[in-house]
Design a protein around this motif. Sequence first.
Motif, PDB file in Angstrom:
ATOM      1  N   TYR A  38       0.832  -1.198   0.000  1.00  0.00           N
ATOM      2  CA  TYR A  38       0.000   0.000   0.000  1.00  0.00           C
ATOM      3  C   TYR A  38       0.873   1.257   0.000  1.00  0.00           C
ATOM      4  N   ILE A  39       1.889   1.266   0.872  1.00  0.00           N
ATOM      5  CA  ILE A  39       2.789   2.424   0.957  1.00  0.00           C
ATOM      6  C   ILE A  39       3.567   2.593  -0.347  1.00  0.00           C
ATOM      7  N   SER A  40       4.128   1.496  -0.855  1.00  0.00           N
ATOM      8  CA  SER A  40       4.934   1.579  -2.071  1.00  0.00           C
ATOM      9  C   SER A  40       4.093   2.023  -3.261  1.00  0.00           C
ATOM     10  N   GLY A  41       2.834   1.597  -3.307  1.00  0.00           N
ATOM     11  CA  GLY A  41       1.957   2.019  -4.390  1.00  0.00           C
ATOM     12  C   GLY A  41       1.746   3.521  -4.395  1.00  0.00           C
ATOM     13  N   ILE A  42       1.527   4.085  -3.202  1.00  0.00           N
ATOM     14  CA  ILE A  42       1.335   5.536  -3.088  1.00  0.00           C
ATOM     15  C   ILE A  42       2.610   6.280  -3.476  1.00  0.00           C
ATOM     16  N   VAL A  43       3.754   5.808  -2.945  1.00  0.00           N
ATOM     17  CA  VAL A  43       5.020   6.496  -3.199  1.00  0.00           C
ATOM     18  C   VAL A  43       5.408   6.408  -4.675  1.00  0.00           C
ATOM     19  N   LEU A  44       5.242   5.231  -5.287  1.00  0.00           N
ATOM     20  CA  LEU A  44       5.564   5.086  -6.697  1.00  0.00           C
ATOM     21  C   LEU A  44       4.732   6.038  -7.555  1.00  0.00           C
ATOM     22  N   GLY A  45       3.442   6.132  -7.235  1.00  0.00           N
ATOM     23  CA  GLY A  45       2.593   7.072  -7.961  1.00  0.00           C
ATOM     24  C   GLY A  45       3.036   8.510  -7.753  1.00  0.00           C
ATOM     25  N   GLY A  46       3.474   8.832  -6.516  1.00  0.00           N
ATOM     26  CA  GLY A  46       3.970  10.189  -6.239  1.00  0.00           C
ATOM     27  C   GLY A  46       5.240  10.511  -6.998  1.00  0.00           C
ATOM     28  N   ILE A  47       6.140   9.527  -7.068  1.00  0.00           N
ATOM     29  CA  ILE A  47       7.392   9.739  -7.804  1.00  0.00           C
ATOM     30  C   ILE A  47       7.115  10.009  -9.279  1.00  0.00           C
ATOM     31  N   VAL A  48       6.213   9.202  -9.855  1.00  0.00           N
ATOM     32  CA  VAL A  48       5.861   9.398 -11.256  1.00  0.00           C
ATOM     33  C   VAL A  48       5.254  10.779 -11.467  1.00  0.00           C
ATOM     34  N   ALA A  49       4.357  11.195 -10.563  1.00  0.00           N
ATOM     35  CA  ALA A  49       3.704  12.493 -10.714  1.00  0.00           C
ATOM     36  C   ALA A  49       4.705  13.645 -10.617  1.00  0.00           C
ATOM     37  N   ILE A  50       5.604  13.587  -9.634  1.00  0.00           N
ATOM     38  CA  ILE A  50       6.574  14.669  -9.437  1.00  0.00           C
ATOM     39  C   ILE A  50       7.497  14.804 -10.636  1.00  0.00           C
ATOM     40  N   HIS A  51       8.037  13.679 -11.114  1.00  0.00           N
ATOM     41  CA  HIS A  51       8.987  13.734 -12.214  1.00  0.00           C
ATOM     42  C   HIS A  51       8.298  13.950 -13.561  1.00  0.00           C
ATOM     43  N   THR A  52       6.976  13.868 -13.576  1.00  0.00           N
ATOM     44  CA  THR A  52       6.253  14.141 -14.813  1.00  0.00           C
ATOM     45  C   THR A  52       5.964  15.620 -14.983  1.00  0.00           C
ATOM     46  N   TRP A  69      11.777   1.679  -4.414  1.00  0.00           N
ATOM     47  CA  TRP A  69      10.458   1.419  -3.850  1.00  0.00           C
ATOM     48  C   TRP A  69       9.801   0.188  -4.473  1.00  0.00           C
ATOM     49  N   PHE A  70      10.374  -0.289  -5.548  1.00  0.00           N
ATOM     50  CA  PHE A  70       9.927  -1.558  -6.114  1.00  0.00           C
ATOM     51  C   PHE A  70      10.596  -2.738  -5.415  1.00  0.00           C
ATOM     52  N   ILE A  71      11.898  -2.614  -5.167  1.00  0.00           N
ATOM     53  CA  ILE A  71      12.656  -3.736  -4.623  1.00  0.00           C
ATOM     54  C   ILE A  71      12.297  -4.015  -3.172  1.00  0.00           C
ATOM     55  N   VAL A  72      11.898  -2.964  -2.422  1.00  0.00           N
ATOM     56  CA  VAL A  72      11.559  -3.159  -1.003  1.00  0.00           C
ATOM     57  C   VAL A  72      10.349  -4.087  -0.846  1.00  0.00           C
ATOM     58  N   PRO A  73       9.172  -3.773  -1.445  1.00  0.00           N
ATOM     59  CA  PRO A  73       8.037  -4.709  -1.290  1.00  0.00           C
ATOM     60  C   PRO A  73       8.301  -6.058  -1.933  1.00  0.00           C
ATOM     61  N   PHE A  74       9.125  -6.076  -3.009  1.00  0.00           N
ATOM     62  CA  PHE A  74       9.457  -7.347  -3.646  1.00  0.00           C
ATOM     63  C   PHE A  74      10.248  -8.228  -2.686  1.00  0.00           C
ATOM     64  N   ALA A  75      11.239  -7.629  -1.997  1.00  0.00           N
ATOM     65  CA  ALA A  75      12.049  -8.376  -1.033  1.00  0.00           C
ATOM     66  C   ALA A  75      11.211  -8.809   0.165  1.00  0.00           C
ATOM     67  N   VAL A  76      10.340  -7.910   0.622  1.00  0.00           N
ATOM     68  CA  VAL A  76       9.469  -8.238   1.756  1.00  0.00           C
ATOM     69  C   VAL A  76       8.572  -9.414   1.414  1.00  0.00           C
ATOM     70  N   GLU A  77       8.016  -9.404   0.198  1.00  0.00           N
ATOM     71  CA  GLU A  77       7.140 -10.503  -0.232  1.00  0.00           C
ATOM     72  C   GLU A  77       7.918 -11.807  -0.330  1.00  0.00           C
ATOM     73  N   PHE A  78       9.146 -11.745  -0.816  1.00  0.00           N
ATOM     74  CA  PHE A  78       9.973 -12.944  -0.954  1.00  0.00           C
ATOM     75  C   PHE A  78      10.291 -13.541   0.415  1.00  0.00           C
ATOM     76  N   ILE A  79      10.686 -12.683   1.372  1.00  0.00           N
ATOM     77  CA  ILE A  79      10.995 -13.161   2.725  1.00  0.00           C
ATOM     78  C   ILE A  79       9.738 -13.709   3.394  1.00  0.00           C
ATOM     79  N   ALA A  80       8.603 -13.042   3.147  1.00  0.00           N
ATOM     80  CA  ALA A  80       7.351 -13.481   3.759  1.00  0.00           C
ATOM     81  C   ALA A  80       6.956 -14.881   3.297  1.00  0.00           C
ATOM     82  N   LEU A  81       7.312 -15.222   2.068  1.00  0.00           N
ATOM     83  CA  LEU A  81       7.012 -16.569   1.566  1.00  0.00           C
ATOM     84  C   LEU A  81       7.819 -17.627   2.301  1.00  0.00           C
TER      85      LEU A  81
END
Length: 285
Positions: A38-52, A69-81
């Motif tokens: 949820y956090i990464s989704g908001i931040v990724l959208g914010g980054i795209v908006a700012i740099h656009t 911000w992509f690698i953090v949730p990806f790593a968290v999901e991998f460890i969670a598995l």
Amino acid sequence: MPEWFVIVLKSVILLIVLFFMTKWLGKKQISQLNIFEYISGIVLGGIVAIHTIEPERNIFYGIIAMFIWFIVPFAVEFIALKSKSFRNFTQGKSTVLIQDGKIMEENLKKEGYSTDDLLEKLRDNDIFLASDVEFAVLEPSGSLSVLPKKENQPLTAKDLGLKLAPEKEPQTVVMDGKVLLEPLANLSLNTNWLETELDKLNVSIENVFLAQADNNGQLTIDLYDDKLAVPQPTEAKLLLATLKKCQADLELFALETNNIQSKELYERNSRKLQHATELVQPYLK
């Protein structure tokens, strides 16, 4: 280079990058968001908006930030598995709200749920009386899974002691006027069968918007022209009715004849046909 062109170019590039990042995170990212997602989704959208909207910002810095911000949730999901305790910490655990027909008030308070919230969730599950519920658990995704009491559950074929024929998934065999060969093969059918069935309905493939077939070989179609009515498939019902009529005719012949050998022949074949009808009846309903 004009600023408007820079904004368009950066928007397209960042949108493509964001699309592939979301795709790599998997479908779960879209359907059920945990805290990190949820956090990464908001931040990724914010980054795209700012740099656009700010052409002077370096697009490569934006891509680096998005990658982090992509690698953090990806790593968290991998460890969670790999670790249930880590998964419980990052994604949360299910909370029982109703157990053995009793509402767990402490768990409601723990999750910040009011009685109205609980009743609303129960209504979402088509349950309007809390007393009808045997067990209810609040999932980490926020959805409420409900098990009604046994007497409030709908009857199934198993409850009635009925044995039903196995059923495969219906397949779409024509879409937008084009034949789909793989779904036909999944049902062990071919284009000759499809053309024969369409001929029975006096319909050409080009006029078919959508056609679906079930594992009984019954075809249902929808035409481009909504004003035309297409008869519903009745082959299975007609076959069952024909079998029953033949069996009834054999019984009638046995009653009408005075020849002992003929009577025995009719009765014997009537019993065989009745047995065969009982075996295939689940497939023809």
